[in-house]
Design a protein around this motif. Structure first.
Motif, PDB file in Angstrom:
ATOM      1  N   TYR A 216       0.878  -1.165   0.000  1.00 44.82           N
ATOM      2  CA  TYR A 216       0.000   0.000   0.000  1.00 44.82           C
ATOM      3  C   TYR A 216       0.921   1.222   0.000  1.00 44.82           C
ATOM      4  O   TYR A 216       1.245   1.782   1.043  1.00 44.82           O
ATOM      5  CB  TYR A 216      -0.920  -0.020   1.220  1.00 44.82           C
ATOM      6  CG  TYR A 216      -1.871  -1.192   1.239  1.00 44.82           C
ATOM      7  CD1 TYR A 216      -3.076  -1.147   0.529  1.00 44.82           C
ATOM      8  CD2 TYR A 216      -1.561  -2.351   1.951  1.00 44.82           C
ATOM      9  CE1 TYR A 216      -3.952  -2.224   0.539  1.00 44.82           C
ATOM     10  CE2 TYR A 216      -2.433  -3.435   1.961  1.00 44.82           C
ATOM     11  CZ  TYR A 216      -3.621  -3.360   1.255  1.00 44.82           C
ATOM     12  OH  TYR A 216      -4.494  -4.432   1.267  1.00 44.82           O
ATOM     13  N   ALA A 217       1.371   1.592  -1.195  1.00 43.30           N
ATOM     14  CA  ALA A 217       2.453   2.565  -1.319  1.00 43.30           C
ATOM     15  C   ALA A 217       1.947   3.965  -1.651  1.00 43.30           C
ATOM     16  O   ALA A 217       0.919   4.133  -2.313  1.00 43.30           O
ATOM     17  CB  ALA A 217       3.432   2.116  -2.408  1.00 43.30           C
ATOM     18  N   TYR A 218       2.725   4.954  -1.189  1.00 42.03           N
ATOM     19  CA  TYR A 218       2.408   6.344  -1.517  1.00 42.03           C
ATOM     20  C   TYR A 218       2.489   6.540  -3.031  1.00 42.03           C
ATOM     21  O   TYR A 218       3.366   6.017  -3.697  1.00 42.03           O
ATOM     22  CB  TYR A 218       3.378   7.305  -0.815  1.00 42.03           C
ATOM     23  CG  TYR A 218       2.968   8.755  -1.007  1.00 42.03           C
ATOM     24  CD1 TYR A 218       1.947   9.304  -0.240  1.00 42.03           C
ATOM     25  CD2 TYR A 218       3.557   9.539  -1.987  1.00 42.03           C
ATOM     26  CE1 TYR A 218       1.532  10.609  -0.438  1.00 42.03           C
ATOM     27  CE2 TYR A 218       3.154  10.854  -2.190  1.00 42.03           C
ATOM     28  CZ  TYR A 218       2.139  11.372  -1.410  1.00 42.03           C
ATOM     29  OH  TYR A 218       1.713  12.671  -1.615  1.00 42.03           O
ATOM     30  N   ASN A 219       1.544   7.305  -3.560  1.00 42.47           N
ATOM     31  CA  ASN A 219       1.391   7.586  -5.002  1.00 42.47           C
ATOM     32  C   ASN A 219       0.786   6.423  -5.772  1.00 42.47           C
ATOM     33  O   ASN A 219       0.329   6.607  -6.899  1.00 42.47           O
ATOM     34  CB  ASN A 219       2.718   7.983  -5.665  1.00 42.47           C
ATOM     35  CG  ASN A 219       2.904   9.487  -5.703  1.00 42.47           C
ATOM     36  OD1 ASN A 219       1.933  10.238  -5.595  1.00 42.47           O
ATOM     37  ND2 ASN A 219       4.131   9.922  -5.841  1.00 42.47           N
ATOM     38  N   LYS A 220       0.793   5.220  -5.182  1.00 41.59           N
ATOM     39  CA  LYS A 220       0.191   4.056  -5.842  1.00 41.59           C
ATOM     40  C   LYS A 220      -1.176   3.749  -5.234  1.00 41.59           C
ATOM     41  O   LYS A 220      -2.154   3.528  -5.949  1.00 41.59           O
ATOM     42  CB  LYS A 220       1.098   2.820  -5.690  1.00 41.59           C
ATOM     43  CG  LYS A 220       2.513   3.013  -6.171  1.00 41.59           C
ATOM     44  CD  LYS A 220       2.632   2.927  -7.670  1.00 41.59           C
ATOM     45  CE  LYS A 220       4.084   3.014  -8.112  1.00 41.59           C
ATOM     46  NZ  LYS A 220       4.236   2.953  -9.575  1.00 41.59           N
ATOM     47  N   PHE A 221      -1.243   3.748  -3.889  1.00 44.09           N
ATOM     48  CA  PHE A 221      -2.489   3.415  -3.191  1.00 44.09           C
ATOM     49  C   PHE A 221      -3.028   4.590  -2.381  1.00 44.09           C
ATOM     50  O   PHE A 221      -4.233   4.757  -2.251  1.00 44.09           O
ATOM     51  CB  PHE A 221      -2.254   2.215  -2.265  1.00 44.09           C
ATOM     52  CG  PHE A 221      -3.488   1.776  -1.529  1.00 44.09           C
ATOM     53  CD1 PHE A 221      -4.471   1.019  -2.165  1.00 44.09           C
ATOM     54  CD2 PHE A 221      -3.690   2.141  -0.198  1.00 44.09           C
ATOM     55  CE1 PHE A 221      -5.622   0.629  -1.489  1.00 44.09           C
ATOM     56  CE2 PHE A 221      -4.833   1.746   0.485  1.00 44.09           C
ATOM     57  CZ  PHE A 221      -5.800   0.988  -0.166  1.00 44.09           C
TER      58      PHE A 221
END
Length: 430
Positions: A216-221
């Motif tokens: 659950y990554a920043y800019n992705k999720f």
């Protein structure tokens, strides 16, 4: 010295002559203690270079506001070792700490072990003895061979921003440091990822595929946008949330709170109420992270015309966060009181921010090998700012007051220095 301090001093003397990054020593001790690391509450394991402590503080406040019992393990401490271990939100008592340390000392049988390893074993022993709803666990340094990483699983892994630090242990590149940090990933356990540089994220992504970790990554999720003075927007998955700006000062704390909020949304063990979660974020307090010292003994020296700020940051990433604030403050007279351990990189930390300050005062850090004023003068031969050595922070504050009628004073460079400042100021660690 108190009894607990005497025991801690003895444990420090057990330090191995040569450090090999492994988990063998702590595993042997934990086995003798009955494997308390296998009897922990659901655990959120946090690694990274910057923002670990603040992210854990946000998580603690979120869970507490939702009426859950929370164990917490952080390091280093600022004033007293007890700060490292919170049992259902309360700092561990001296009596219980002494009992745990003596038990670990007995079963360790005087064998070589690092201070962090044996005190982490004591923390696990404490957490195993007292029921709780959740354990928030911060790595000391690295991840793969960090003493906290003896746990077999967790409910969620978290990676805060990764940058250059502890290079003598973790390597001299972002790539090698990231490889150590991702060592906390557990098979099939989800991971929330803060904002990272491209090189770090490539390694994070590769390791997640090996261990079937859902990222659950920043800019992705998740992503932050529409930042206002009182609130900001965060998109988590397909949902948008309007969150109050936390009282923890600094633009970077929006991202730390966003990381914690994302963890609260993706974990599926504890039921949380969004409104209570928002209140928890707003109320979060974490000392020595751009902390405005509004009263106390040191504040009294400089009076009401000066602001006194304290930050424990000591690497390039922390310096970048500080620069964001200094840019907004540049109309004020700015003074820096600085102390840093000799194994850190003062040029990296000061490089982009030294220009903002009228004078730079260099302090000793008692009990540690620290950067001297002559070291800085050799680095900054042509520096316009005057570099001044002072033996006490009180002398630096008095000198600033004699030179100027008002301004902002920032004390930074080390969490160890920050602890000394809080103690001298009479500021309580809550």
């Amino acid at each position: 010295m108190s009894k607990s301090e005497k025991i801690l001093r003895r444990l420090e003397n057990l330090h191995p002559k040569q450090i090999d990054l492994s988990l063998n020593r702590i595993k042997v001790l934990l086995k003798r203690l009955g494997n308390p690391e296998k009897k922990l509450p659901p655990t959120i394991h946090v690694a990274g270079t910057n923002g670990k402590g603040s992210t854990l503080a946000f998580l603690r406040s979120i869970f507490e506001e939702n009426n859950y019992k929370v164990h917490v393990y952080t390091s280093p401490h600022l004033i007293n070792f007890n700060e490292r271990i919170r049992l259902n939100s309360k700092i561990i008592t001296n009596d219980f700490l002494i009992q745990l340390l003596e038990e670990c000392e007995f079963y360790n049988k005087n064998e070589p072990i690092t201070f962090f390893e044996i005190t982490t074993a004591a923390a696990y022993l404490a957490f195993s003895k007292i029921p709780s709803d959740v354990l928030l666990l911060e790595t000391g340094l690295g991840g793969k061979y960090d003493a906290t990483n003896v746990i077999k699983t967790s409910m969620c892994s978290v990676l805060t921003p990764i940058s250059m630090d502890h290079m003598n242990f973790l390597g001299n590149s972002i790539k090698s440091i990231t490889k150590e940090k991702v060592g906390i990933f557990k098979n099939n356990v989800p991971a929330v990822i803060s904002k990272q540089n491209i090189e770090s994220f490539e390694i994070i992504n590769k390791e997640s595929q090996k261990k079937k970790v859902k990222l659950y990554a920043y800019n992705k999720f998740w992503k932050i946008s529409k930042i206002n003075p009182t609130n900001f927007n965060i998109k988590v998955g397909s949902e948008n949330f309007n969150i109050p700006v936390p009282k923890l000062f600094g633009h970077h704390q929006l991202y730390n709170s966003g990381t914690a909020f994302t963890v609260s949304k993706v974990q599926n063990i504890l039921k949380l109420n969004d409104e209570l979660t928002f209140t928890g974020i707003k109320k979060t307090f974490w000392p020595a992270r751009m902390q405005n010292l509004k009263n106390g003994k040191l504040k009294k020296i400089i009076g009401k015309n000066f602001e006194l700020w304290l930050d424990g940051g000591h690497n390039k990433h922390a310096s970048d966060m500080l620069k964001y604030n200094l840019e907004n403050w540049k109309k004020s007279k700015l003074f820096l009181i600085f102390g840093m351990l000799s194994n850190k990189e003062p040029k990296e930390f000061l490089g982009e921010i030294i220009k903002y300050f009228t004078n730079l005062y260099v302090l000793p850090i008692h009990g540690h090998d620290y950067i001297k004023s002559n070291d800085l003068k050799n680095i900054y031969i042509d520096c316009k700012q005057k570099i001044i050595s002072k033996t006490k922070v009180e002398y630096a504050l008095e000198d600033i007051k004699n030179k100027c009628t008002k301004g902002k004073i920032i004390i930074c460079g080390s969490l160890y220095l920050a602890g000394e400042i809080l103690k001298k100021n009479g500021t309580k660690i809550i």
